[in-house]
Design an enzyme around this catalytic site. Structure first.
Site, PDB file in Angstrom:
ATOM      1  N   GLY A   1       0.828  -1.205   0.000  1.00 27.15           N
ATOM      2  CA  GLY A   1       0.000   0.000   0.000  1.00 27.15           C
ATOM      3  C   GLY A   1       0.860   1.252   0.000  1.00 27.15           C
ATOM      4  CG  ASN A   2       3.318   2.007   3.107  1.00 27.76           C
ATOM      5  OD1 ASN A   2       2.515   2.868   3.439  1.00 27.76           O
ATOM      6  ND2 ASN A   2       3.612   0.966   3.865  1.00 27.76           N
TER       7      ASN A   2
ATOM      8  CE  LYS B   1       1.101  -6.534  -0.097  1.00 26.19           C
ATOM      9  NZ  LYS B   1       2.012  -5.957   0.797  1.00 26.19           N
TER      10      LYS B   1
ATOM     11  CE  LYS C   1      -2.818  -4.295   8.772  1.00 26.46           C
ATOM     12  NZ  LYS C   1      -1.408  -4.312   8.450  1.00 26.46           N
TER      13      LYS C   1
ATOM     14  CE  LYS D   1       6.557  -7.368   2.706  1.00 27.63           C
ATOM     15  NZ  LYS D   1       5.157  -7.059   2.338  1.00 27.63           N
TER      16      LYS D   1
HETATM   17  P1  ADP Z   1       4.996  -3.687   3.152  1.00 22.84           P
HETATM   18  O1  ADP Z   1       4.285  -2.418   3.434  1.00 22.84           O
HETATM   19  O2  ADP Z   1       5.559  -3.761   1.778  1.00 22.84           O
HETATM   20  O3  ADP Z   1       4.221  -4.914   3.559  1.00 22.84           O
HETATM   21  P2  ADP Z   1       6.646  -4.031   5.568  1.00 22.84           P
HETATM   22  O4  ADP Z   1       7.192  -2.816   6.228  1.00 22.84           O
HETATM   23  O5  ADP Z   1       5.507  -4.731   6.200  1.00 22.84           O
HETATM   24  O6  ADP Z   1       6.337  -3.644   4.054  1.00 22.84           O
HETATM   25  O7  ADP Z   1       7.827  -5.110   5.383  1.00 22.84           O
HETATM   26  C1  ADP Z   1       9.062  -4.771   4.743  1.00 22.84           C
HETATM   27  C2  ADP Z   1      10.120  -4.378   5.783  1.00 22.84           C
HETATM   28  O8  ADP Z   1      10.512  -5.511   6.533  1.00 22.84           O
HETATM   29  C3  ADP Z   1      11.411  -3.867   5.204  1.00 22.84           C
HETATM   30  O9  ADP Z   1      11.356  -2.490   4.997  1.00 22.84           O
HETATM   31  C4  ADP Z   1      12.445  -4.226   6.271  1.00 22.84           C
HETATM   32  O10 ADP Z   1      12.781  -3.093   7.023  1.00 22.84           O
HETATM   33  C5  ADP Z   1      11.727  -5.189   7.186  1.00 22.84           C
HETATM   34  N1  ADP Z   1      12.414  -6.456   7.461  1.00 22.84           N
HETATM   35  C6  ADP Z   1      12.241  -7.133   8.622  1.00 22.84           C
HETATM   36  N2  ADP Z   1      12.952  -8.256   8.625  1.00 22.84           N
HETATM   37  C7  ADP Z   1      13.602  -8.327   7.454  1.00 22.84           C
HETATM   38  C8  ADP Z   1      14.504  -9.279   6.875  1.00 22.84           C
HETATM   39  N3  ADP Z   1      14.841 -10.402   7.513  1.00 22.84           N
HETATM   40  N4  ADP Z   1      15.005  -9.027   5.646  1.00 22.84           N
HETATM   41  C9  ADP Z   1      14.640  -7.903   4.990  1.00 22.84           C
HETATM   42  N5  ADP Z   1      13.796  -6.966   5.487  1.00 22.84           N
HETATM   43  C10 ADP Z   1      13.270  -7.162   6.707  1.00 22.84           C
HETATM   44 MG    MG Z   2       3.474  -5.334   5.622  1.00 21.05          MG
END
Ligand code: ADP
Ligand code: MG
Length: 333
Positions: free
Chosen positions: A9-10, A217, A128, A279
């Site tokens: 979403g970002n 998502k 959430k 993810k």
């Molecule tokens: P989105 O909005 O795309 O779902 P999130 O902020 O939920 O993004 O997830 C992505 C973030 O997860 C990255 O910006 C990173 O800072 C963080 N992150 C946490 N653990 C890890 C990891 N093991 N490897 C890479 N990124 C990580």
């Molecule tokens: Mg996220």
């Protein structure tokens, strides 16, 4: 090749921006160029996207407008509004990109309902955060008058929290499959889809009813990719790759990894539940349901990652790790 591509979403409403319509459109224009590149390379594209910033604003608008006597819509309806809004911006931007490039391609949004179990334990434990921030007296009043669950959010005030149940199936998936088959680019399961539960009607039919919840998502995207027998699931975020020992001196970025290795990292607790955890879990779930390739990377790396490999790429077995060559040749039929 058929790809399900999930945008955060970002990616559309970026942090540090106010989230105006023009800002969101400008961000989407960059995404459209990459998507058009993939279509030109012969990839059948299904887009999913987050809606956190947008649905938060819509929910807040419902609150503010109700003071002026306009009936507020429930949270599931706000989810539908966000799917329509983001779908419209994507459709128009993609259409404009296609006509500028003299491409014969179409694009359509499907408002998507996702079935969750009424018995999902998430309903007893909402986690959430959605919408705006409130003071403690306001939060107490909202708990009383609307039955919302309010929690203190990292010293920034009180926020509403809703459950995040698991997606079971996607109501519109057969129609989405037909659209993909017809050559259209499809935008679906926006914001994880609108969560619905099945309730038995008087005639005994399993009818649907929207619930106040949010589906992750990435989980919904993995489910859709499996139902569509997509070749590749791409989860886009703001990092190019996933790391183990993330944020420590022993941090190591992951390139091509096997499903078994990724499962081990997941079980070892390498990925936090609020960000990278869902993810990696979703990428693994897609491969467990028959998927052949899952990629976690950034928007900037999307095109090369899908066409030639890149980002963090998870493949079913060690044998496929050795496979090289033109990835577009690995298409269904
Ligand atoms: P989105 O909005 O795309 O779902 P999130 O902020 O939920 O993004 O997830 C992505 C973030 O997860 C990255 O910006 C990173 O800072 C963080 N992150 C946490 N653990 C890890 C990891 N093991 N490897 C890479 N990124 C990580
Ligand atoms: Mg996220």
């Amino acid at each position: 090749m058929r790809a399900v591509i999930a945008f955060g979403g970002n990616a559309i409403a970026r942090s540090g921006q106010r989230g105006t319509y023009q800002e969101q459109l400008a961000n989407i224009r960059e995404m459209s160029a990459a998507l058009a590149d993939l279509v030109e390379a012969g990839v059948g594209v299904v887009i999913t996207h987050g809606n956190g910033p947008q649905v938060g604003q819509i929910a807040l608008q419902q609150d503010l407008a109700s003071a002026a006597g306009i009936p507020p819509m429930p949270f599931d309806a706000a989810g539908a509004m966000s799917e329509g809004l983001i779908g419209y911006m994507l459709q128009q931007s993609l259409h404009n990109t296609f006509v500028e490039r003299r491409m014969e391609a179409g694009c359509v949004t499907v408002i998507t309902q996702v079935v969750v179990a009424a018995s999902d334990p998430a309903f007893r434990n909402p986690t959430k955060p959605v919408g705006g921030f409130y003071t403690r007296p306001q939060a107490e009043e909202l708990e009383e008058t609307k039955g919302w669950t309010m929690v203190e959010d990292a010293g920034r005030g009180y926020r509403r929290v809703v459950p995040s149940p698991r997606p079971l199936t996607i109501v519109e998936w057969p129609s989405i499959a037909h659209l993909v088959e017809s050559g259209a680019m499809v935008i679906a399961a926006g914001g994880g889809g609108i969560p619905v539960v099945e309730t038995e009607s008087e005639s005994g039919a399993a009818t649907l009813r929207g619930v106040e919840a949010v589906i992750d998502k990435d989980r919904a995207s993995a489910r859709l990719a499996a139902l569509l027998t997509a070749d590749v699931l791409v989860l886009l975020t703001d990092v190019e790759q996933v790391a183990v020992r993330y944020g420590t001196p022993e941090q190591r970025w992951l390139g091509r990894v096997s499903l078994d290795e990724m499962r081990e990292h997941l079980e070892a607790g390498e990925f936090p539940p609020g960000s990278m955890g869902p993810k990696v879990e979703s990428a693994v779930a897609f491969l467990e349901q028959g998927g052949r390739r899952a990629i976690i990377t950034s928007v900037g790396r999307l095109v090369p990652a899908v066409l030639r490999g890149g980002g963090t790429e998870i493949l079913p077995d060690a044998g496929s790790l050795a496979a090289t060559g033109d990835l577009t040749g690995a298409a269904h039929g």
